[in-house]
Design a protein around this motif. Structure first.
Motif, mmCIF file in Angstrom:
data_model
loop_
_atom_site.group_PDB
_atom_site.id
_atom_site.type_symbol
_atom_site.label_atom_id
_atom_site.label_comp_id
_atom_site.label_asym_id
_atom_site.label_seq_id
_atom_site.Cartn_x
_atom_site.Cartn_y
_atom_site.Cartn_z
ATOM 1 N N ILE A 1 55.982 35.926 49.571
ATOM 2 C CA ILE A 1 56.579 37.222 49.227
ATOM 3 C C ILE A 1 55.957 37.634 47.893
ATOM 4 O O ILE A 1 56.032 36.895 46.901
ATOM 5 N N HIS A 2 55.299 38.803 47.886
ATOM 6 C CA HIS A 2 54.588 39.271 46.691
ATOM 7 C C HIS A 2 55.528 40.145 45.863
ATOM 8 O O HIS A 2 56.079 41.132 46.356
ATOM 9 N N ILE A 3 55.690 39.775 44.608
ATOM 10 C CA ILE A 3 56.656 40.448 43.737
ATOM 11 C C ILE A 3 55.920 41.027 42.528
ATOM 12 O O ILE A 3 55.398 40.282 41.687
ATOM 13 N N ASP A 4 55.853 42.347 42.447
ATOM 14 C CA ASP A 4 55.094 43.051 41.406
ATOM 15 C C ASP A 4 55.977 43.355 40.209
ATOM 16 O O ASP A 4 56.937 44.120 40.323
ATOM 17 N N VAL A 5 55.618 42.784 39.066
ATOM 18 C CA VAL A 5 56.396 43.026 37.853
ATOM 19 C C VAL A 5 55.571 43.920 36.934
ATOM 20 O O VAL A 5 54.448 43.572 36.564
ATOM 21 N N VAL B 1 54.348 35.891 42.367
ATOM 22 C CA VAL B 1 54.740 36.871 41.346
ATOM 23 C C VAL B 1 53.489 37.412 40.638
ATOM 24 O O VAL B 1 52.725 36.646 40.049
ATOM 25 N N HIS B 2 53.292 38.714 40.736
ATOM 26 C CA HIS B 2 52.127 39.399 40.172
ATOM 27 C C HIS B 2 52.562 40.114 38.901
ATOM 28 O O HIS B 2 53.211 41.157 38.957
ATOM 29 N N LEU B 3 52.209 39.541 37.764
ATOM 30 C CA LEU B 3 52.624 40.103 36.477
ATOM 31 C C LEU B 3 51.639 41.158 36.002
ATOM 32 O O LEU B 3 50.492 40.846 35.684
ATOM 33 N N MET B 4 52.097 42.385 35.959
ATOM 34 C CA MET B 4 51.307 43.462 35.356
ATOM 35 C C MET B 4 51.986 43.797 34.041
ATOM 36 O O MET B 4 52.590 44.865 33.875
ATOM 37 N N ILE B 5 51.929 42.815 33.138
ATOM 38 C CA ILE B 5 52.623 42.951 31.854
ATOM 39 C C ILE B 5 51.694 42.485 30.729
ATOM 40 O O ILE B 5 50.864 41.609 30.921
ATOM 41 N N VAL C 1 43.711 39.539 47.695
ATOM 42 C CA VAL C 1 43.379 40.952 47.514
ATOM 43 C C VAL C 1 44.672 41.764 47.572
ATOM 44 O O VAL C 1 45.607 41.405 48.290
ATOM 45 N N ASP C 2 44.715 42.856 46.806
ATOM 46 C CA ASP C 2 45.966 43.594 46.639
ATOM 47 C C ASP C 2 45.664 45.069 46.391
ATOM 48 O O ASP C 2 45.015 45.415 45.398
ATOM 49 N N GLY C 3 46.163 45.914 47.317
ATOM 50 C CA GLY C 3 46.055 47.356 47.128
ATOM 51 C C GLY C 3 45.332 48.044 48.265
ATOM 52 O O GLY C 3 44.150 47.820 48.489
HETATM 53 ZN ZN ZN Z 1 50.622 43.254 43.433
#
Ligand code: ZN
Ligand code: DX5
Length: 217
Positions: free
Chosen positions: A31-35, A64-68, A173-175
């Motif tokens: 489960i991919h979780i975008d933060v 968990v994908h941290l965009m922070i 890959v993502d997007g």
């Molecule tokens: Zn993502």
């Protein structure tokens, strides 16, 4: 082995638990979780309390994908919330190795991501230090965008660099991934597939079945 990681960013949050259960039953491995923090990317999404809460509905790997910015500050919090695999952005820290070490300190898998504008060469020092590389195929920050065609070469290049070093590191890959370009990204060398809108918009089970048919299972 191709792994499917549905991104809950495109889920219906009024029934988030049910939708995660459906994705789990339909055969998603992760489960991919975008933060998102509103600084590294323009949007703000969700954080620790949401992750902790959905941890109760599934045993699947929490990707968990941290965009922070400065992710090292929050690694322990995400571990405590139930993250299994924590991916951060190369562009978000001045010391990527310290972030990797912090994730590994808690016995979790580390992922390193680059935005479309960052060259695959920047990954070289870390290829054998992380369990996963994430190539963003759109500018991070929003779901529902179109895959940027130029990123396909970067997927190929990264897989080639991993092969040359004899590494079995996962390549995510993502997007903008959908049934229309899934085969192409797999052929380019990706083995962990994130998909948000193409899984959570419409019938989740049917969408995952369609993905699985292309993957060949
Ligand atoms: Zn993502
Ligand atoms: C974008 C996020 C993605 C997003 C993908 O910044 O990292 O995970 O949810 O959404 P789609 O699959 O709709 O492009």
């Amino acid at each position: 082995m191709i792994i499917l990681s549905p991104s809950i960013l495109s889920a219906d949050f009024t029934v988030l638990g049910q939708q995660i259960t459906e994705a789990d039953k339909a055969g998603a491995e992760y489960i991919h979780i975008d933060v998102m923090d509103g600084t590294f990317v323009p949007s703000i999404s969700y954080g620790m309390p949401v992750i902790k809460s959905i941890r109760k509905v599934t045993d699947k790997v929490f990707d968990v994908h941290l965009m922070i910015t400065d992710p090292i500050r929050y690694i322990k919090d995400f571990v405590d919330s139930g993250a299994d695999l924590i991916t951060f952005h190369l562009e978000a820290t001045s010391n990527p190795q310290a972030v990797i070490d912090e994730i590994h300190k808690y016995g979790k898998k580390a992922g390193l991501s680059i935005k479309p504008g960052t060259s695959a060469h920047e990954l070289i020092p870390y290829l054998d230090k992380v369990e996963m590389i994430l190539i963003m195929t759109v500018e991070p920050g929003f779901g529902g965008q179109k895959l940027i065609p130029e990123t396909m070469d970067k997927i190929r290049k990264t897989r080639q660099m991993l092969d040359e070093k004899g590494l079995s590191t996962d390549l995510e890959v993502d997007g903008g991934i959908s049934c229309d370009n899934l085969k192409e990204v797999i052929d380019a060398g990706a083995n962990v597939i994130v998909a948000g809108s193409s899984i959570f918009k419409g019938n989740i089970t049917e969408n995952i079945d369609n993905f699985k048919a292309i993957i060949g299972r």
